[in-house]
Design a protein around this motif. Sequence first.
Motif, PDB file in Angstrom:
ATOM      1  N   SER A 199       0.831  -1.205   0.000  1.00  0.00           N
ATOM      2  CA  SER A 199       0.000   0.000   0.000  1.00  0.00           C
ATOM      3  C   SER A 199       0.867   1.257   0.000  1.00  0.00           C
ATOM      4  N   ARG A 200       2.142   1.141   0.360  1.00  0.00           N
ATOM      5  CA  ARG A 200       3.024   2.301   0.327  1.00  0.00           C
ATOM      6  C   ARG A 200       4.330   1.942  -0.372  1.00  0.00           C
TER       7      ARG A 200
ATOM      8  N   LEU B 143       2.823   2.839 -10.787  1.00  0.00           N
ATOM      9  CA  LEU B 143       2.155   2.539  -9.512  1.00  0.00           C
ATOM     10  C   LEU B 143       1.081   3.581  -9.211  1.00  0.00           C
TER      11      LEU B 143
ATOM     12  N   ARG C 173      -2.052   3.525  -6.663  1.00  0.00           N
ATOM     13  CA  ARG C 173      -1.308   3.444  -5.409  1.00  0.00           C
ATOM     14  C   ARG C 173      -0.640   4.762  -5.092  1.00  0.00           C
ATOM     15  N   GLN C 174      -0.468   5.031  -3.805  1.00  0.00           N
ATOM     16  CA  GLN C 174       0.263   6.226  -3.404  1.00  0.00           C
ATOM     17  C   GLN C 174       1.743   5.865  -3.384  1.00  0.00           C
TER      18      GLN C 174
END
Lengths: 925, 176
Positions: A491-492, A517, A522-523
């Motif tokens: 997630s990161r 990404l 996604r962040q």
Amino acid sequence: MPTITIDGVAYEVEAGRNLLESCLSLGLDLPYFCWHPAMGSIGACRQCAVVQYQNAEDNRGRIVMGCMTPVTDGAIFSLSGDKARHFREAIVESLMLNHPHDCPVCAEGGECHLQDMTVMVGHRDRHYRGRKNTHRNQYLGPLINHEMNRCITCYRCTRYYRDYAGGTDLAAMAAHDHIYFGRHQEGVLQSEFAGNLVEVCPTGVFTDKSLVHDYTRKWDLQSAPSVCTACAVGCNTIPGERYGRLKRVHNRFNAEVNGYFLCDRGRFGAGFVNSDRALEFPGLREADGRYRALDHHDALHRMMDSCAAGKVAGIGSPRASVEANYLLRLLAGTDNFAPGFSDAEQDLVNLALRLQQQSAAVTPDIRTIESADAVLVLGEDVTNTAPRIALALRQSVRNKAYEMAAGLRLETWQDAAIRNLAQQQRSPLFIAAVADTPLDDVATRRLSLAPEGIAALGQAVAAGISGAASATPGSTSGEAVDIVAALARASRPLVIAGTGCGSAAVLQAAAEVANALCSSGRQAMLCLCVPEANSLGQAMLAGPKAPNLGALEERARAGEIDTLVVLENDLYRRGNSAGIDALLAECRNVIVLDGLDNATTSAATLVLPAANFAESEGTLVSLEGRAQRYYPLFQPREERRPSWVWLLACMKELERPDVHSLHHFDDITRACAADIPALAGITAAAPDLHYLNLGVKIPRQPSRYSGRTAMRANISVHEPKQREDEETPLAFTMEGLNRSQPGALLPWVWSPGWNSNQSLHKFQTHAGGPLKGGTAGVRLLHPGAAGGHRISDITAPATAAASAAPDLWQLVPRPRIFGSDELSALSPGLAELVVPGFIELSPADAGRLGVATGDGVDVGDGIATLEVRVNATMTTGCAGYSAGFAGSGNLAPLARVTLQRAANWQRRPQLIGSDRGNGSGSSHV
Amino acid sequence: MLTGDCMSELIPVVSDGETALSAAEIALIDAEIAHVPYRSAVAIDALKIVQAQRGWVSDESLRAIARHLRMSAAELDGVATFYNLIFRRPVGEQVILLCNSISCWIKGCDTLQAQISERLGIGLGETTADNRYTLLPVTCLGACDKAPVLMVGEELHEDVSAQSLRELLAGSGDDR
Ligand code: SF4
Ligand code: SF4
Ligand code: FES
Ligand code: FES
């Protein structure tokens, strides 16, 4: 927020923390040793004992450890009750059974956490009458002193060194009262972050060797907020000075840049400030090649005359401040100002800047790097180029452990429990590099690839992420598939690359992975490393169209430059020596401003002694685009002046209208911000000169600063008036207020009862949290704001054609933490750890050339001769070289060169001096 | 912690040909490794195996074991020095472990120690000149009800008296 009761008073505290942290955050003094805000709790020392009561009826209570006790709603504690106080006093007494009480000769004295805690618990009389243990100390290298008798067995050192920093050569030996913290054998501590032991150990076991040998107590040090100039991370530091000498560098907490820790290049690499190569007077070259010393008026006039007549060009420097570079750019004119990179690096840094400006990905700070749950490193050996980031990556791989802990509802500060739970399980970290890197031990996989291979892998990963479904099978390699899977699950996710491997294609590929990404929702984070303290600021200032050194050389050859002004830059490190020779020879006047004597100052017609970072103010832009201010901590001696002072004075003499209204340092910062859009934010890096802290300045000297009169009594017994600081909100005195000012202006940490660096929590919003005055520095790159995904619009500068002729090797930079940075490598101590320049070859290539480790090879047509190191992980066909070392200046990244066994090569003796343990105990004074 | 097995391909391991471990030692250690998830988990067994073969664990032996277990020498040394029955210095052919914990102390272990020292000419931690005995203190041998006790080599001697100790040490020391 839970409410707890401490000694009858109800407090609201933050959930999820332990009682010790909560007490400190509330301003209650609870003694402790083994807990550390960055390392959590293990409950080893028993110092933080408090009494906990079951309920209001319970009047006996039981002793619990504050650092191991979660704060739960309704909990009742007593800190000040007799039971808890006597327990804590007894703990100090027992921890000190073997302690030698040698404070007067201990380098920790006056800033010792053990002293503070002893006073805090009220322990005074020792009852123990037996013999104390005496340990043999070890030689731990040129940087760190070992005095084992002072140990109180809190275990902070091994927890930091091994668990936090990944070091393998320091351990707890033996048991009960023989316990010993040291190495298996004497020798240099191998971790690049060993120096933090100096601050982590609460006593005087591990101390800064250069400080021990040139000693001043903390209360006698004059300090100023500073920024490390040894790489582009921009860690915040507190250098300390006495008698005009830099004595030591401590960490200055910045929650977003360096937290509690520095690398050893930064901590021990500022010793060049005291170098006897420092220039003290301007020098004018006479006909016979000697330099005649001038006073600064004469020097200025010479400079002015040279700049008034004829065409002027300027070469700035990525290691000089934004302000000095800006003035030189004004002086020379935008078209005549080269930023001072090597030609290859100029393209790379410009590209890195553009990619970050245009990426949708976040440019991470140290906290967000630590939060990454999957990391891909392309080509960059971060431990050797941006070391502090490598230490953050070592924490990011622990996110797997924190996930597991969350599943069991374990608090994040339960350090021992979480490490036990996770064992060797880590979050994914993939590294593609030309050969091994010091992070390999925590990597899921490390792939050895040539730069084109790394770029291709990045492209394949990017393609895999954006078109995971549509990608034709077989088009991505197996490695890429694993990486795609790991990044896609995260997630990161974080992608790291940089200028370190010399390849634009690698930078580009990294940006594409990050963008893919982001596009897939996604962040993502994108961290691009650049080499020097102000590389990014320099690219922002000069812009993509600025001429490079090659262009200036052509102009010089064409007779288009009469006067060349070089700012804090040894050009022989930037280009091949023949080209630089020509550039300098073709200009009638070569004016060089620099702090230390070097090859370029030796070629100048006029040399102006420039103040270094410890003697001047300036703004630097770090690799995350953070503008940060550093401040002088003492007055430069003799005729040394900050570069901006020289340049401004010269332009004033020339009556240049553009500097008419510039008088102070701040004026330059403001003018630069107004002039250069990319640097518009720099005025917010720190308050200006008019800032007053509740009406007074901020003192550089602590209130106990002693012996100011005696310091120069050999000259005169009359104490001169302290110099007034007319450029900054800091003062060269004890008077003033060091409390609650902005974080950028924190010259030292001290609080009543807290003489050690642990007093920091008094300056934080909560224990371990950001500074009350705000985090220092301002971000110029707005992380993730760009939203443009069109990386492919940016064309990477063409790199040399990839025709791999069989008898040519591709040069790939292999930067070293000790040696690749110019100035830190000149610091005593650290200099002992700089290995000779080298060429790294795969065993196959070494076999082809008939060389072994320790032999010499000639590179190209005699452009360099370097020592061979055979490295089993090196990509065949690539030759890694000691980038940034003296002797490697002629080597250009990615160039294809011939290699040949060097004739008449003298092999070095096997032992290097600092490895030779010099007998037990003899290594300390 | 750099001891992860998952990273085995990344940590350079000196090939077994270069280690100082014998084939027999390696076989015994590898048999232990087969039972555990991480190689480093057999650290204590490996130290015991090597000590059984060599009498003690020298620095060189320790580094050889560390290489074989792919852990750092410092970490293994931390384990080795933690246990006082892993000998990091040479010991004599027989190690006398004299219990000096509470029951044995009440029952006069000090007298026994004096007697041994006089008889063999060694103090605690010392080895006789002929390399036959090393005398070490130990904290409880788990036979408190038979105090005072001591061990000579592998053998436990209970209710030791001046007389039985004399017999035990007969044939050793000066009069040999
Ligand atoms: S050496 Fe320092 S940090 Fe390490 S256990 Fe001893 S007192 Fe603590
Ligand atoms: S060299 Fe870089 S990583 Fe190290 S302390 Fe300085 S700025 Fe930080
Ligand atoms: S700080 Fe709590 S036990 Fe050490
Ligand atoms: S006290 Fe000696 S055997 Fe237990």
